[in-house]
Design an enzyme around this catalytic site. Structure first.
Site, mmCIF file in Angstrom:
data_model
loop_
_atom_site.group_PDB
_atom_site.id
_atom_site.type_symbol
_atom_site.label_atom_id
_atom_site.label_comp_id
_atom_site.label_asym_id
_atom_site.label_seq_id
_atom_site.Cartn_x
_atom_site.Cartn_y
_atom_site.Cartn_z
ATOM 1 N N TYR A 6 0.754 -1.420 -0.029
ATOM 2 C CA TYR A 6 -0.059 0.015 0.055
ATOM 3 C C TYR A 6 0.868 1.317 0.027
ATOM 4 O O TYR A 6 0.440 2.410 -0.047
ATOM 5 C CB TYR A 6 -0.620 0.226 1.205
ATOM 6 C CG TYR A 6 -2.151 -0.791 1.066
ATOM 7 C CD1 TYR A 6 -1.813 -2.268 1.233
ATOM 8 C CD2 TYR A 6 -3.166 -0.352 0.938
ATOM 9 C CE1 TYR A 6 -2.847 -3.218 1.357
ATOM 10 C CE2 TYR A 6 -4.466 -1.344 1.046
ATOM 11 C CZ TYR A 6 -4.346 -2.370 1.127
ATOM 12 O OH TYR A 6 -5.391 -3.414 1.005
ATOM 13 N N ASP B 96 -5.920 -6.027 5.884
ATOM 14 C CA ASP B 96 -6.701 -5.486 5.415
ATOM 15 C C ASP B 96 -7.724 -6.715 4.977
ATOM 16 O O ASP B 96 -8.897 -6.781 5.282
ATOM 17 C CB ASP B 96 -6.538 -4.913 3.736
ATOM 18 C CG ASP B 96 -7.511 -4.192 3.248
ATOM 19 O OD1 ASP B 96 -8.534 -4.071 3.719
ATOM 20 O OD2 ASP B 96 -7.437 -3.978 2.021
#
Ligand code: NAD
Length: 364
Positions: free
Chosen positions: A124, A249
């Site tokens: 990310y 996530d």
């Protein structure tokens, strides 16, 4: 003294949920001085940015915020307001407790885990190389020269950076959370058997922090695929999980599924100086203005806020009242009923009424 908190109602169903949450937080008797700050899709149209500086400044001044969901405007060049907020305020830890309350429809009633997800690093980090870009070709060549691996020409590349600095602080956050909340075990999650220099570094660093700084709390590690398998068979064996960004996530959504869905999953994004409390779910725009969606995830994020500022008794009272509404199963929204079109489902504001009535009954 009233707590000064920035309140971002968000958009879509955010304002309805936020109003319900404001009412139950005030219903605890704890005093708040809210600074209401709009952000999101409508603000983008008026101010040219979905996250104006005034919002960041308000949080910087107060240190605390509670936030409704915000729609990510499509095609605006903004990846996500939520990601921008986390970066801007260095909110490096995403904390997501997943607890199955009695009465929730779940196959995993014994689930009571806390997911501690690293927020800035990993895939990310935004270090990406697009197919066809000249820099991608240079990187491909560099990899061939230095690593001997010849990647295909028709390729896009995302880089996965994991640092000792980033790992140490998320692992410490996991242990500090465990200490503060009477939790007895931390599990480090990784795929170090395959990604030795990133996940390997993550788990080696985690082990060192565990041994040197927190010997009184049990530490173990699990490979992420094995963890997913075990979470859907024996979730009761897990307590606090600490994970790099991407696994965090994915496992967060798995965790929400274990405890009855997105309407029940609270969260917080925390750094050394600031904390922003928000539900896991998004703005569910198709239900906007219908007084329909479940406010409990953001209410439980409010419970986390109360604990964060040390208002433990009020937090327990609010959590107890929410748990009682769930157990009784009457004043709950459509997502918590046996069927989604159950006519006895109540609205967002009715849930707040029931929770406030529950707190008043306990007080009487
Ligand atoms: P979503 O979570 O908004 O909704 C998906 C579905 O989950 C909904 O259609 C609804 O059926 C259910 N749901 C979600 N919240 C619920 C609640 N409180 N009560 C009952 N049911 C609920 O996910 P999405 O549709 O993928 O995202 C919509 C927008 O929200 C997107 O723009 C996305 O970028 C944004 N988003 C924001 C946040 C945030 O602000 N933190 C988080 C996730 C997504």
């Amino acid at each position: 003294m009233a707590y000064r908190v920035t309140f971002i109602p968000g958009d879509g169903t955010g304002p309805e949920i936020s109003e319900a949450v404001r009412r139950v937080l005030e219903g605890t008797g704890v005093e708040f001085q809210w600074d209401w700050q709009d952000a999101g899709a409508d603000v983008y149209e008026q101010e040219g940015t979905p996250l104006p500086n005034r919002v960041i400044e308000s949080i910087r001044e107060r240190g605390l915020a509670i936030k409704g969901p915000i729609t990510t405007p499509v095609g605006s060049g903004f990846r996500s307001i939520n990601v921008a907020l986390r970066k801007e305020l260095d909110l490096y830890a995403c904390v997501r407790p997943c607890k199955a309350y009695e009465g929730v429809r779940t196959r995993f009633p014994d689930t009571d885990i806390v997911i501690m997800r690293e927020n800035h690093e990993d895939l990310y980090a935004g270090v990406e190389y697009e197919l066809g870009d000249e820099r991608t070709e240079r990187l491909r060549q560099f990899i061939k020269d230095t690593n001997g691996t010849e990647l295909r020409e028709d390729i896009g590349i995302s880089i996965k950076p994991i640092s000792i600095f980033g790992t140490k602080r998320i692992v410490r956050e996991a242990f500090e959370y465990a200490k503060a909340n009477g939790r007895s075990k931390v599990t480090g999650v990784h795929k170090a058997n395959i990604m030795k220099f990133t996940d390997g570094l993550f788990i080696k660093t985690a082990r060192e922090v565990a041994e040197e700084e927190y010997p009184e709390i049990e530490f173990e590690d699990r490979i992420v695929d094995n963890l997913c398998n075990q979470l859907v068979s024996r979730p009761e064996e897990y307590d606090v999980l600490v994970l790099p960004n991407l696994y965090g996530d994915i496992v967060s959504d798995l965790g929400a599924g274990l405890i009855g869905g997105l309407g029940m999953a609270p969260g917080a994004n925390v750094g050394d100086e600031y904390a922003v409390f928000e539900a896991v779910h998004g703005s569910a725009p198709k239900y906007k203005g219908q007084n329909k969606v479940n406010p409990m995830a953001l209410m439980l994020s409010g419970v986390m806020l109360l604990r964060h500022v040390g208002e433990r008794e009020a937090a327990d009272r609010l959590e107890g009242a929410i748990a009682e509404v769930i157990r009784a199963g009457e004043s709950v929204t459509y997502d918590m009923k046996p069927s989604r079109d159950d006519p006895t489902a109540v609205g967002t504001s009715d849930v707040a009424d029931a929770v406030i009535a529950g707190m008043e009954r306990v007080a009487a």
